[in-house]
Design an enzyme around this catalytic site. Structure first.
Site, PDB file in Angstrom:
ATOM      1  N   ASP A  21      12.551  37.699   9.025  1.00  0.00           N
ATOM      2  CA  ASP A  21      11.432  38.517   9.501  1.00  0.00           C
ATOM      3  C   ASP A  21      11.229  38.463  11.011  1.00  0.00           C
ATOM      4  OD1 ASP A  21      10.599  35.887   9.623  1.00  0.00           O
ATOM      5  OD2 ASP A  21       8.649  36.231   8.693  1.00  0.00           O
ATOM      6  N   ALA A  58      25.757  22.492  16.679  1.00  0.00           N
ATOM      7  CA  ALA A  58      26.300  23.302  17.764  1.00  0.00           C
ATOM      8  C   ALA A  58      25.640  22.964  19.092  1.00  0.00           C
ATOM      9  CB  ALA A  58      26.120  24.784  17.435  1.00  0.00           C
ATOM     10  N   GLY A  91      10.960  29.789  13.006  1.00  0.00           N
ATOM     11  CA  GLY A  91      10.487  31.157  12.869  1.00  0.00           C
ATOM     12  C   GLY A  91       9.493  31.544  13.948  1.00  0.00           C
ATOM     13  N   ASP A  92       8.684  32.571  13.666  1.00  0.00           N
ATOM     14  CA  ASP A  92       7.804  33.097  14.708  1.00  0.00           C
ATOM     15  C   ASP A  92       6.751  32.095  15.150  1.00  0.00           C
ATOM     16  OD1 ASP A  92       6.406  33.208  12.351  1.00  0.00           O
ATOM     17  OD2 ASP A  92       5.628  35.238  12.640  1.00  0.00           O
ATOM     18  N   ASP A 142      13.308  34.092   5.612  1.00  0.00           N
ATOM     19  CA  ASP A 142      12.567  35.339   5.447  1.00  0.00           C
ATOM     20  C   ASP A 142      13.210  36.527   6.159  1.00  0.00           C
ATOM     21  OD1 ASP A 142      10.719  33.780   4.080  1.00  0.00           O
ATOM     22  OD2 ASP A 142       9.463  33.489   5.852  1.00  0.00           O
ATOM     23  N   THR A 168      15.040  31.009   9.602  1.00  0.00           N
ATOM     24  CA  THR A 168      14.081  31.237   8.525  1.00  0.00           C
ATOM     25  C   THR A 168      14.744  32.073   7.446  1.00  0.00           C
ATOM     26  OG1 THR A 168      12.050  32.405   7.882  1.00  0.00           O
ATOM     27  CG2 THR A 168      13.114  33.148   9.889  1.00  0.00           C
ATOM     28  N   ARG A 220       4.708  21.036  10.185  1.00  0.00           N
ATOM     29  CA  ARG A 220       3.779  21.972  10.826  1.00  0.00           C
ATOM     30  C   ARG A 220       2.683  21.156  11.521  1.00  0.00           C
ATOM     31  NH1 ARG A 220       5.454  26.801   8.654  1.00  0.00           N
ATOM     32  NH2 ARG A 220       6.322  26.722   6.529  1.00  0.00           N
ATOM     33  N   HIS A 224      16.882  45.901 -21.658  1.00  0.00           N
ATOM     34  CA  HIS A 224      16.279  44.902 -20.777  1.00  0.00           C
ATOM     35  C   HIS A 224      16.137  45.492 -19.380  1.00  0.00           C
ATOM     36  CE1 HIS A 224      20.549  44.448 -19.783  1.00  0.00           C
ATOM     37  NE2 HIS A 224      20.126  44.023 -18.610  1.00  0.00           N
ATOM     38  N   ARG A 280       7.633  35.604   2.456  1.00  0.00           N
ATOM     39  CA  ARG A 280       6.333  35.703   3.124  1.00  0.00           C
ATOM     40  C   ARG A 280       5.880  37.157   3.140  1.00  0.00           C
ATOM     41  NH1 ARG A 280       5.228  32.877   8.929  1.00  0.00           N
ATOM     42  NH2 ARG A 280       6.734  34.474   9.489  1.00  0.00           N
ATOM     43  N   GLY A 328       9.258  26.122   8.224  1.00  0.00           N
ATOM     44  CA  GLY A 328       9.987  25.963   6.969  1.00  0.00           C
ATOM     45  C   GLY A 328      11.465  25.734   7.212  1.00  0.00           C
TER      46      GLY A 328
END
Length: 319
Positions: free
Chosen positions: A129, A22, A102-103, A127, A125, A72, A215, A171, A11
């Site tokens: 994570d 860089a 990511g992973d 996330d 990522t 992917r 609210h 995720r 992603g």
């Protein structure tokens, strides 16, 4: 090492372009040829590889997404796919590869390293994570996108005296929900790392209503389930006018924040340094504002943990 490749995979995340910039500029500074691999591992197998120059990364530090594109690839997970990638690396004479993602992207880097091609992983990522780093590229920008959206949602929630359930990405990690919920004063934050205590959420809403609260905002991480379904449950249990907003992919887009631009620049340059030092199979990260690197296999065996002190604080402040 005279030739280094760089690709983005999985992603997209704001700041990936800053990391690519860089890598390219750091390589050129050290008189190293640098090659961009387009469309991730799929592009690597297909030989979609081009040499990059300073102009290739001009005026991209402020752009979201990735100029190298991302895809992917199920084929790359196979031995045959990995062999195709190796053949292309040999054809271009690329001696080391920097993988931004990511992973899942890191697992690809691990496979190539095991087959003799030094790879360095750069965590990109939204996330947040990935173990071994306090922050991943894109997290801060996505967080601020969510905060801006919730600020707007709160305006209309106040005007119409409604309860809003806001579903955010992440995720199976609750970082985006937790940080956004704490920053925006959400009444409840639902994350995968904590059991869903629906009754306590309902009771908190009822207590607020009894003391005149008009609210409420509930933040739900996508790893918990559907925000739409949860909103229906809330309305049925409380009889409160409830609306649901699923923020979706707007969280991935946009110009990267200053934090993400600096982080991406530091991590991208560090990845080049590691390859020049003869290191491979490593992941770069940042911990306590210091650059670090870890064995990528060990990182993939670890589990990301949420900051439980922040979670407890959010509950204390949302009484």
């Amino acid at each position: 090492m005279k030739k280094i490749g760089v690709l983005t995979s999985g992603g997209d995340a704001p700041g990936m372009n800053a990391a690519v910039r860089a890598v390219v500029r750091k390589c050129i500074y050290h008189d190293i040829e640098v090659y961009g691999v387009y469309n991730g591992y799929q592009g690597l197998m297909e030989g979609n590889i081009k040499q990059m120059i300073l102009g290739s990364v001009g005026d991209i530090i402020q752009r979201g997404g990735t100029i190298l594109y991302s895809a992917r690839s199920e084929e790359f997970k196979t031995e045959q796919g990995q062999q195709k990638a190796i053949e292309q690396l040999n054809r271009f004479g690329i001696e080391g590869l920097i993988v931004i993602g990511g992973d899942g992207s890191f697992r690809g880097a691990e496979k190539l390293t095991q087959k003799g091609y030094p790879c360095i992983g750069v965590p990109g990522t939204i996330d947040n994570d990935i173990p071994g780093t306090d922050f991943t590229i894109g997290f801060d920008t996505a967080l601020n996108t969510i905060i801006d959206a919730i600020d707007k949602i709160r305006d209309t929630a106040t005007s119409h005296e409604r309860t809003y359930v806001v579903e955010v990405m992440g995720r199976n990690a609750g970082d985006l929900a937790l940080w956004a919920g704490l920053a925006d004063g959400a009444e409840s934050i639902l994350i995968p790392e904590k059991p869903d205590d629906f009754d306590s959420v309902v009771q908190k809403l009822i207590r607020g209503q009894k003391r005149g609260k008009k609210h409420s905002i509930i933040i739900l991480a996508e790893g918990i389930g559907s925000g739409i379904d949860y909103g229906k449950r809330i309305e049925e249990a409380t009889n409160m006018d409830t609306r649901v907003t699923v923020l979706g992919h707007i969280q991935r887009g946009g110009s990267p924040s200053g934090f993400d631009r600096v982080l991406a620049s530091r991590l991208g340059a560090k990845a080049v340094d590691l390859l020049l030092d003869g290191k491979a199979g490593r992941m770069v990260g940042i911990q306590k504002n210091e650059l670090v690197d870890h064995d990528i296999i060990e990182i993939l065996q670890q589990k990301h943990h949420i900051n439980m002190d922040m979670y407890r604080l959010s509950n204390e402040l949302s009484i």
